[in-house]
Scaffold this motif. Structure first.
Motif, PDB file in Angstrom:
ATOM      1  N   ASP A  73       0.975  -1.421   0.032  1.00 26.00           N
ATOM      2  CA  ASP A  73      -0.147   0.026   0.135  1.00 26.00           C
ATOM      3  C   ASP A  73       0.848   1.342  -0.046  1.00 26.00           C
ATOM      4  OD1 ASP A  73      -2.467  -1.372   0.052  1.00 26.00           O
ATOM      5  OD2 ASP A  73      -2.214  -1.685   2.223  1.00 26.00           O
ATOM      6  N   ASP A  74       2.022   1.405   0.571  1.00 26.88           N
ATOM      7  CA  ASP A  74       2.714   2.346   0.906  1.00 26.88           C
ATOM      8  C   ASP A  74       3.871   2.639   0.187  1.00 26.88           C
ATOM      9  OD1 ASP A  74       3.523   5.012   1.856  1.00 26.88           O
ATOM     10  OD2 ASP A  74       4.406   4.184   3.907  1.00 26.88           O
ATOM     11  N   TYR A  75       3.740   3.220  -0.981  1.00 22.23           N
ATOM     12  CA  TYR A  75       4.800   3.315  -2.080  1.00 22.23           C
ATOM     13  C   TYR A  75       4.730   4.198  -2.790  1.00 22.23           C
ATOM     14  CZ  TYR A  75       0.929   2.051  -5.132  1.00 22.23           C
ATOM     15  OH  TYR A  75      -0.156   2.254  -6.097  1.00 22.23           O
ATOM     16  N   LEU A  76       5.776   5.037  -3.521  1.00 23.74           N
ATOM     17  CA  LEU A  76       5.801   5.943  -4.418  1.00 23.74           C
ATOM     18  C   LEU A  76       6.224   5.316  -5.855  1.00 23.74           C
ATOM     19  CD1 LEU A  76       7.861   9.276  -3.749  1.00 23.74           C
ATOM     20  CD2 LEU A  76       8.254   8.213  -5.780  1.00 23.74           C
ATOM     21  N   SER A  77       5.402   6.193  -6.690  1.00 21.19           N
ATOM     22  CA  SER A  77       5.583   5.655  -8.205  1.00 21.19           C
ATOM     23  C   SER A  77       5.580   6.922  -9.031  1.00 21.19           C
ATOM     24  CB  SER A  77       4.485   4.853  -8.771  1.00 21.19           C
ATOM     25  OG  SER A  77       3.147   5.723  -8.706  1.00 21.19           O
ATOM     26  N   LEU A  78       6.377   7.053 -10.093  1.00 24.27           N
ATOM     27  CA  LEU A  78       6.571   8.162 -11.207  1.00 24.27           C
ATOM     28  C   LEU A  78       5.276   7.986 -12.206  1.00 24.27           C
ATOM     29  CD1 LEU A  78      10.419   8.656 -11.852  1.00 24.27           C
ATOM     30  CD2 LEU A  78       8.684   9.655 -10.077  1.00 24.27           C
ATOM     31  N   GLY A 118       2.151   9.039 -11.825  1.00 28.02           N
ATOM     32  CA  GLY A 118       2.012   8.118 -10.523  1.00 28.02           C
ATOM     33  C   GLY A 118       1.688   8.989  -9.349  1.00 28.02           C
ATOM     34  N   ASN A 119       1.766   8.488  -8.171  1.00 22.09           N
ATOM     35  CA  ASN A 119       1.489   9.142  -7.024  1.00 22.09           C
ATOM     36  C   ASN A 119       2.676  10.071  -6.260  1.00 22.09           C
ATOM     37  OD1 ASN A 119       3.194   7.264  -5.648  1.00 22.09           O
ATOM     38  ND2 ASN A 119       1.775   6.170  -4.826  1.00 22.09           N
ATOM     39  N   TYR A 120       3.914  10.238  -7.017  1.00 21.69           N
ATOM     40  CA  TYR A 120       4.793  10.844  -6.699  1.00 21.69           C
ATOM     41  C   TYR A 120       4.391  12.388  -6.196  1.00 21.69           C
ATOM     42  CZ  TYR A 120       9.356  13.456  -6.782  1.00 21.69           C
ATOM     43  OH  TYR A 120      10.433  14.117  -6.250  1.00 21.69           O
ATOM     44  N   PHE A 121       3.673  13.137  -6.845  1.00 22.21           N
ATOM     45  CA  PHE A 121       3.343  14.554  -6.372  1.00 22.21           C
ATOM     46  C   PHE A 121       2.370  14.506  -5.044  1.00 22.21           C
ATOM     47  CE2 PHE A 121       4.701  14.748 -10.742  1.00 22.21           C
ATOM     48  CZ  PHE A 121       5.776  15.611 -10.803  1.00 22.21           C
ATOM     49  N   GLN A 122       1.693  13.416  -4.950  1.00 23.60           N
ATOM     50  CA  GLN A 122       0.768  13.318  -3.922  1.00 23.60           C
ATOM     51  C   GLN A 122       1.653  12.781  -2.729  1.00 23.60           C
ATOM     52  OE1 GLN A 122      -0.383  11.741  -6.973  1.00 23.60           O
ATOM     53  NE2 GLN A 122      -1.323  13.750  -7.165  1.00 23.60           N
ATOM     54  N   LYS A 123       2.539  12.110  -2.924  1.00 21.83           N
ATOM     55  CA  LYS A 123       3.590  11.404  -1.592  1.00 21.83           C
ATOM     56  C   LYS A 123       4.572  12.371  -1.250  1.00 21.83           C
ATOM     57  CE  LYS A 123       3.287   7.659  -0.531  1.00 21.83           C
ATOM     58  NZ  LYS A 123       2.442   7.059   0.579  1.00 21.83           N
ATOM     59  N   ILE A 124       5.167  13.050  -2.089  1.00 22.73           N
ATOM     60  CA  ILE A 124       6.407  14.038  -1.942  1.00 22.73           C
ATOM     61  C   ILE A 124       6.064  14.926  -0.668  1.00 22.73           C
ATOM     62  CG2 ILE A 124       5.730  15.773  -3.697  1.00 22.73           C
ATOM     63  CD1 ILE A 124       9.333  14.144  -3.019  1.00 22.73           C
ATOM     64  N   GLU A 125       5.339  15.465  -0.724  1.00 22.61           N
ATOM     65  CA  GLU A 125       4.879  16.514   0.260  1.00 22.61           C
ATOM     66  C   GLU A 125       4.970  16.064   1.906  1.00 22.61           C
ATOM     67  OE1 GLU A 125       1.446  18.853  -0.067  1.00 22.61           O
ATOM     68  OE2 GLU A 125       2.001  19.664  -1.983  1.00 22.61           O
ATOM     69  N   SER A 126       4.472  14.746   1.998  1.00 19.52           N
ATOM     70  CA  SER A 126       4.420  14.152   3.208  1.00 19.52           C
ATOM     71  C   SER A 126       5.648  13.411   3.530  1.00 19.52           C
ATOM     72  CB  SER A 126       3.184  12.968   3.225  1.00 19.52           C
ATOM     73  OG  SER A 126       3.530  12.111   2.430  1.00 19.52           O
ATOM     74  N   LEU A 127       6.222  13.055   2.565  1.00 23.97           N
ATOM     75  CA  LEU A 127       7.641  12.427   2.721  1.00 23.97           C
ATOM     76  C   LEU A 127       8.819  13.347   3.200  1.00 23.97           C
ATOM     77  CD1 LEU A 127       8.102   9.996  -0.429  1.00 23.97           C
ATOM     78  CD2 LEU A 127       7.975   9.304   2.250  1.00 23.97           C
ATOM     79  N   LEU A 128       8.584  14.524   2.860  1.00 27.25           N
ATOM     80  CA  LEU A 128       9.555  15.660   3.030  1.00 27.25           C
ATOM     81  C   LEU A 128       9.317  16.652   4.249  1.00 27.25           C
ATOM     82  CD1 LEU A 128      10.507  16.898  -0.519  1.00 27.25           C
ATOM     83  CD2 LEU A 128      11.760  15.600   0.797  1.00 27.25           C
ATOM     84  N   VAL A 129       8.115  16.237   4.733  1.00 32.23           N
ATOM     85  CA  VAL A 129       7.708  16.873   6.168  1.00 32.23           C
ATOM     86  C   VAL A 129       8.774  16.496   7.380  1.00 32.23           C
ATOM     87  CG1 VAL A 129       6.191  17.175   8.178  1.00 32.23           C
ATOM     88  CG2 VAL A 129       5.404  16.776   5.757  1.00 32.23           C
TER      89      VAL A 129
END
Length: 278
Positions: A244-249, A267-278
């Motif tokens: 479930d928890d992954y990042l894709s381009l 992919g979900n990169y732009f949705q996930k990037i903000e939470s990963l960099l917090v």
């Protein structure tokens, strides 16, 4: 040897780019170029500003006697979106279709320019995450894994399907393939991964996630932790996804063999990037 300032700036920039996430002391640069620390500090300020303006990355200052600076790769959204769009267009080409609905990807995975940019993009999402190694499974994911690892300045660990005598004793597990539902085997050399390591899993393609899930199970045998999962392409229409928890381009939505049409999107990169960099 005495460096002119222009030469010093170029050489310092090159050194920092070659040593991402590595703490470099001002004393190191001061001795290397025969310059005062105050001058080195001014130079680093110029480099930091240039990095951030150009979307290359940033320099983090670590205070204290044992401090210095660290370079972190960072890709701006203005650079990332056109690249992901380019990937989508390349993957959507009809001549990429192979018998059985498979996609030919080796031209992309063998292109140094694409790999370098994809590596920077994926690595930029995990620059502030504690990562000791990048893990992938042989064979197609290896180039991408090295591209990511080079930006994070960590080694690569390769999981294999069969034993190699040159790797010594191994740890093996059985896992269920997410797409075929068949039991398969993967193994890893005991010497390749230290106990307690923080591991970033990288792969070129993820369908149901069986292979990635197998690597996660293998990490349990080493008491290692999953720091993240990053893939170049994910398949969207997959029932019972195991991860479930992954990042894709790139997201592969549909493959129509009869019409020779490949449907892809971001992919979900732009949705996930903000939470990963917090």
């Amino acid at each position: 040897m005495k460096f002119r300032r222009s030469e010093r700036l170029i050489d310092m920039t090159n050194y920092l780019l070659d040593h991402p996430r590595e703490l470099v002391s001002l004393s190191f640069f001061s001795e290397k170029y025969g310059s005062a620390k105050s001058s080195i500090s001014e130079d680093l300020g110029i480099i930091k500003e240039a990095f951030e303006q150009r979307g290359i990355g940033t320099l983090q200052t670590v205070p204290g006697a044992a401090g210095g600076v660290k370079f972190y790769v960072k890709v701006s959204e203005e650079e990332a979106r056109p690249f992901v769009q380019e990937l989508c267009e390349l993957i959507a080409k009809p001549d990429r279709l192979l018998p059985g609905g498979y996609l030919y990807m080796m031209d992309l995975l063998g292109d140094p320019s694409i790999l370098q940019r994809a590596g920077r993009l994926l690595a930029s999402a995990y620059v502030h995450t504690k990562i000791d190694v990048v893990m992938t499974v042989a064979t197609k994911g290896i180039p991408l894994a090295y591209a990511v690892a080079s930006q994070l300045n960590v080694p690569v660990v390769i999981v294999r399907r069969d034993s190699k005598v040159t790797e010594g004793s191994t740890v093996s597990i059985n896992y269920v393939s997410g797409s075929s539902k068949r039991i398969q085997t993967m193994l890893l050399s005991k010497r390749s991964l230290e106990e307690g390591s923080n591991v970033l899993i990288v792969d070129d393609f993820m369908k149901a996630g069986g292979t990635v899930n197998g690597m996660i199970s293998l990490l349990d045998e080493f008491n290692a932790s999953v720091a993240g999962i990053a893939v170049l392409v994910e398949a969207e229409k997959t029932e019972d996804r195991l991860v479930d928890d992954y990042l894709s381009l790139v997201k592969l939505s549909d493959v129509d063999v009869r019409e020779k049409k490949i449907t892809v999107s971001e992919g979900n990169y732009f949705q996930k990037i903000e939470s990963l960099l917090v």
